[in-house]
Design a protein around this motif. Sequence first.
Motif, PDB file in Angstrom:
ATOM      1  N   VAL A   1       1.004  -1.079  -0.094  1.00 19.05           N
ATOM      2  CA  VAL A   1      -0.043  -0.104  -0.002  1.00 19.05           C
ATOM      3  C   VAL A   1       0.919   1.099   0.067  1.00 19.05           C
ATOM      4  CG1 VAL A   1      -1.666   1.208   1.125  1.00 19.05           C
ATOM      5  CG2 VAL A   1      -1.713  -1.282   1.418  1.00 19.05           C
ATOM      6  N   PHE A   2       0.712   1.848  -1.015  1.00 18.03           N
ATOM      7  CA  PHE A   2       1.522   3.432  -1.216  1.00 18.03           C
ATOM      8  C   PHE A   2       0.633   4.526  -1.145  1.00 18.03           C
ATOM      9  CE2 PHE A   2       4.428   0.310  -3.897  1.00 18.03           C
ATOM     10  CZ  PHE A   2       5.229   0.162  -2.573  1.00 18.03           C
ATOM     11  N   GLY A   3       0.925   5.466  -0.124  1.00 16.27           N
ATOM     12  CA  GLY A   3      -0.018   6.857   0.064  1.00 16.27           C
ATOM     13  C   GLY A   3       0.886   7.820   0.502  1.00 16.27           C
ATOM     14  N   GLY A   4       0.384   8.955   0.539  1.00 18.79           N
ATOM     15  CA  GLY A   4       1.192  10.313   1.069  1.00 18.79           C
ATOM     16  C   GLY A   4       0.222  10.765   2.265  1.00 18.79           C
ATOM     17  N   HIS A   5      -0.177  11.835   2.022  1.00 13.46           N
ATOM     18  CA  HIS A   5      -0.803  12.925   2.946  1.00 13.46           C
ATOM     19  C   HIS A   5      -0.443  13.206   4.213  1.00 13.46           C
ATOM     20  CE1 HIS A   5      -5.007  13.965   4.365  1.00 13.46           C
ATOM     21  NE2 HIS A   5      -4.955  13.208   5.264  1.00 13.46           N
ATOM     22  N   VAL A   6       0.514  12.416   4.903  1.00 14.81           N
ATOM     23  CA  VAL A   6       1.209  12.869   5.881  1.00 14.81           C
ATOM     24  C   VAL A   6       2.554  13.470   5.829  1.00 14.81           C
ATOM     25  CG1 VAL A   6       0.186  11.044   7.398  1.00 14.81           C
ATOM     26  CG2 VAL A   6       2.411  10.598   6.243  1.00 14.81           C
ATOM     27  N   HIS A   7       3.101  13.767   4.685  1.00 13.84           N
ATOM     28  CA  HIS A   7       4.117  14.588   4.216  1.00 13.84           C
ATOM     29  C   HIS A   7       5.758  14.231   5.133  1.00 13.84           C
ATOM     30  CE1 HIS A   7       2.020  18.297   2.831  1.00 13.84           C
ATOM     31  NE2 HIS A   7       1.056  17.284   2.854  1.00 13.84           N
ATOM     32  N   HIS A   8       5.413  12.616   5.441  1.00 19.01           N
ATOM     33  CA  HIS A   8       6.721  12.032   5.887  1.00 19.01           C
ATOM     34  C   HIS A   8       6.920  10.827   5.390  1.00 19.01           C
ATOM     35  CE1 HIS A   8       7.283  14.899   9.557  1.00 19.01           C
ATOM     36  NE2 HIS A   8       6.257  15.112   9.445  1.00 19.01           N
ATOM     37  N   GLN A   9       8.087  10.611   5.110  1.00 20.03           N
ATOM     38  CA  GLN A   9       8.536   9.087   4.795  1.00 20.03           C
ATOM     39  C   GLN A   9       8.601   7.995   5.818  1.00 20.03           C
ATOM     40  OE1 GLN A   9      11.997  10.449   2.678  1.00 20.03           O
ATOM     41  NE2 GLN A   9      10.803  10.548   0.514  1.00 20.03           N
ATOM     42  N   ARG A  10       7.775   7.104   5.580  1.00 20.26           N
ATOM     43  CA  ARG A  10       7.942   5.843   6.791  1.00 20.26           C
ATOM     44  C   ARG A  10       7.469   4.631   5.919  1.00 20.26           C
ATOM     45  NH1 ARG A  10       4.522   9.841  10.106  1.00 20.26           N
ATOM     46  NH2 ARG A  10       6.317  10.848  11.451  1.00 20.26           N
ATOM     47  N   LEU A  11       7.870   3.668   6.562  1.00 17.69           N
ATOM     48  CA  LEU A  11       7.588   2.055   6.053  1.00 17.69           C
ATOM     49  C   LEU A  11       7.230   1.179   7.270  1.00 17.69           C
ATOM     50  CD1 LEU A  11       7.743   0.183   3.663  1.00 17.69           C
ATOM     51  CD2 LEU A  11      10.100  -0.314   4.430  1.00 17.69           C
ATOM     52  N   PHE A  12       6.063   0.664   6.913  1.00 16.83           N
ATOM     53  CA  PHE A  12       5.588  -0.237   7.870  1.00 16.83           C
ATOM     54  C   PHE A  12       5.354  -1.728   7.127  1.00 16.83           C
ATOM     55  CE2 PHE A  12       3.886   3.850   8.925  1.00 16.83           C
ATOM     56  CZ  PHE A  12       3.951   3.971  10.429  1.00 16.83           C
ATOM     57  N   TYR A  13       5.687  -2.762   8.108  1.00 11.83           N
ATOM     58  CA  TYR A  13       5.461  -3.981   7.345  1.00 11.83           C
ATOM     59  C   TYR A  13       4.916  -5.070   8.633  1.00 11.83           C
ATOM     60  CZ  TYR A  13      10.015  -5.001   9.629  1.00 11.83           C
ATOM     61  OH  TYR A  13      11.087  -5.279  10.304  1.00 11.83           O
ATOM     62  N   ARG A  14       4.455  -6.222   8.174  1.00  9.94           N
ATOM     63  CA  ARG A  14       3.987  -7.085   9.088  1.00  9.94           C
ATOM     64  C   ARG A  14       5.059  -8.265   9.027  1.00  9.94           C
ATOM     65  NH1 ARG A  14      -2.043  -7.156   7.498  1.00  9.94           N
ATOM     66  NH2 ARG A  14      -3.044  -5.614   9.291  1.00  9.94           N
ATOM     67  N   GLY A  15       5.544  -8.449  10.435  1.00  9.93           N
ATOM     68  CA  GLY A  15       6.443  -9.402  10.677  1.00  9.93           C
ATOM     69  C   GLY A  15       5.808 -10.914  10.747  1.00  9.93           C
ATOM     70  N   ALA A  16       6.872 -11.626  11.119  1.00 10.17           N
ATOM     71  CA  ALA A  16       6.534 -13.206  11.402  1.00 10.17           C
ATOM     72  C   ALA A  16       5.305 -13.253  12.271  1.00 10.17           C
ATOM     73  CB  ALA A  16       8.057 -13.965  11.593  1.00 10.17           C
ATOM     74  N   SER A  17       5.358 -12.534  13.279  1.00 11.53           N
ATOM     75  CA  SER A  17       4.320 -12.713  14.468  1.00 11.53           C
ATOM     76  C   SER A  17       3.050 -12.091  14.167  1.00 11.53           C
ATOM     77  CB  SER A  17       4.971 -12.022  15.579  1.00 11.53           C
ATOM     78  OG  SER A  17       5.137 -10.526  15.516  1.00 11.53           O
ATOM     79  N   HIS A  18       3.102 -11.523  12.730  1.00  9.55           N
ATOM     80  CA  HIS A  18       1.907 -10.695  12.213  1.00  9.55           C
ATOM     81  C   HIS A  18       1.381  -9.562  13.098  1.00  9.55           C
ATOM     82  CE1 HIS A  18       0.658 -14.513   9.819  1.00  9.55           C
ATOM     83  NE2 HIS A  18       0.784 -14.941  11.110  1.00  9.55           N
ATOM     84  N   GLY A  19       2.356  -8.983  13.865  1.00  9.36           N
ATOM     85  CA  GLY A  19       2.035  -7.685  14.386  1.00  9.36           C
ATOM     86  C   GLY A  19       2.980  -6.587  13.354  1.00  9.36           C
ATOM     87  N   LEU A  20       2.592  -5.314  13.526  1.00  9.94           N
ATOM     88  CA  LEU A  20       3.049  -4.394  12.620  1.00  9.94           C
ATOM     89  C   LEU A  20       4.321  -3.701  13.108  1.00  9.94           C
ATOM     90  CD1 LEU A  20       1.921  -3.500   9.861  1.00  9.94           C
ATOM     91  CD2 LEU A  20       1.003  -1.405  10.898  1.00  9.94           C
ATOM     92  N   MET A  21       5.283  -3.446  12.257  1.00 11.77           N
ATOM     93  CA  MET A  21       6.533  -2.993  12.579  1.00 11.77           C
ATOM     94  C   MET A  21       6.843  -1.895  11.751  1.00 11.77           C
ATOM     95  SD  MET A  21       8.964  -6.478  13.167  1.00 11.77           S
ATOM     96  CE  MET A  21       9.949  -5.496  14.391  1.00 11.77           C
ATOM     97  N   ARG A  22       7.518  -0.734  12.233  1.00 10.40           N
ATOM     98  CA  ARG A  22       7.688   0.396  11.648  1.00 10.40           C
ATOM     99  C   ARG A  22       9.278   0.725  11.370  1.00 10.40           C
ATOM    100  NH1 ARG A  22       6.695   6.745  13.890  1.00 10.40           N
ATOM    101  NH2 ARG A  22       8.284   7.796  12.675  1.00 10.40           N
ATOM    102  N   PHE A  23       9.572   1.070  10.199  1.00 15.56           N
ATOM    103  CA  PHE A  23      10.876   1.255   9.785  1.00 15.56           C
ATOM    104  C   PHE A  23      11.052   2.786   9.303  1.00 15.56           C
ATOM    105  CE2 PHE A  23      14.171   0.933   6.502  1.00 15.56           C
ATOM    106  CZ  PHE A  23      15.433   0.752   7.207  1.00 15.56           C
ATOM    107  N   ASP A  24      12.117   3.647   9.823  1.00 18.96           N
ATOM    108  CA  ASP A  24      12.321   4.927   9.213  1.00 18.96           C
ATOM    109  C   ASP A  24      13.525   4.738   8.109  1.00 18.96           C
ATOM    110  OD1 ASP A  24      10.429   6.299  11.039  1.00 18.96           O
ATOM    111  OD2 ASP A  24      11.642   6.093  12.593  1.00 18.96           O
ATOM    112  N   PRO A  25      13.039   5.070   6.871  1.00 15.52           N
ATOM    113  CA  PRO A  25      13.895   4.783   5.739  1.00 15.52           C
ATOM    114  C   PRO A  25      15.063   5.979   5.768  1.00 15.52           C
ATOM    115  CG  PRO A  25      12.014   5.741   4.836  1.00 15.52           C
ATOM    116  CD  PRO A  25      11.819   5.477   6.403  1.00 15.52           C
ATOM    117  N   ARG A  26      16.110   5.623   5.106  1.00 11.37           N
ATOM    118  CA  ARG A  26      17.256   6.605   4.963  1.00 11.37           C
ATOM    119  C   ARG A  26      17.370   6.946   3.504  1.00 11.37           C
ATOM    120  NH1 ARG A  26      22.611   3.832   6.305  1.00 11.37           N
ATOM    121  NH2 ARG A  26      23.416   5.746   5.374  1.00 11.37           N
ATOM    122  N   PRO A  27      17.134   8.140   2.832  1.00  9.97           N
ATOM    123  CA  PRO A  27      17.048   8.584   1.497  1.00  9.97           C
ATOM    124  C   PRO A  27      18.277   8.105   0.964  1.00  9.97           C
ATOM    125  CG  PRO A  27      16.876  10.420   2.994  1.00  9.97           C
ATOM    126  CD  PRO A  27      17.326   9.309   3.905  1.00  9.97           C
ATOM    127  N   GLY A  28      17.927   7.284  -0.299  1.00 13.06           N
ATOM    128  CA  GLY A  28      18.858   6.748  -1.506  1.00 13.06           C
ATOM    129  C   GLY A  28      19.352   5.269  -1.190  1.00 13.06           C
TER     130      GLY A  28
END
Length: 257
Positions: free
Chosen positions: A157-184
């Motif tokens: 799922v790709f979106g905008g609206h919040v004006h920040h760059q963030r990545l979330f994913y579902r891990g093996a435990s099915h819980g959601l995890m957040r990752f703050d990316p580095r440009p490039g």
Amino acid sequence: MRLALLSDIHANLHAFEACLAHAEAHGAERIAILGDSVGYGPAPAAVVARLVQLAAQGAFVLQGNHDLAAVQPPAEPMPGASPPPTAESLSAAWTRQQLDPAARAFLAALPLTARAGACLLVHASADAPERWHYVTDERSANASLDAACTDPEVRYVFGGHVHHQRLFYRGASHGLMRFDPRPGVPIPVPTHRRWLATVGSVGQPRDGDPRAMYALFDATTAQLCFHRVAYDHLAVAAAVRAAGQPEFFASRLEQGQ
């Protein structure tokens, strides 16, 4: 396929063209515009003209809340009510005046979501996209992913609206995890997991860095790379002032806030 993901252009043609050029130089094969193409910035008519051109070339173009506000008539005030107009409502009214009927009709007809292979594209949240929910944390990202993944073929799922760059994913435990990316820095996003990214704002970054934001998704290698692109943000701030827009809009561009 390499898909360039651009959102929240906010009538900032300089930043828009800079990101398009950067994406082309990095092998983008298709463009996705994730909404809020107008509002705040000084060049709504030129940005919409560019969108029309890109759409004719096969780009995905979605509607955001600022696009809708710029084309729908303002609500009639209640008798006797006189609330002061907000900066956003003033910007929407000014933007509406800058757009000819064809440009307004183009924005009004844009869809709220689109599918690109295993990707669902949306401006805000896939959970009631017409409500413009913000995806800012694990809870709101989870709601968006749950709504999108009622279709088992959706992995991203790709979106905008919040004006920040963030990545979330579902891990093996099915819980959601957040990752703050580095440009490039490319991030592996394999299809055995489900992913949600907010790609940031092309024309109105809000993290203290005035450089434009966008992301590039490579479906073949299953990699996502977030980018920052320098442009002449001071010239755009000057154009905002020259257009008579609120000073706040200009200073925000200068500070990346």
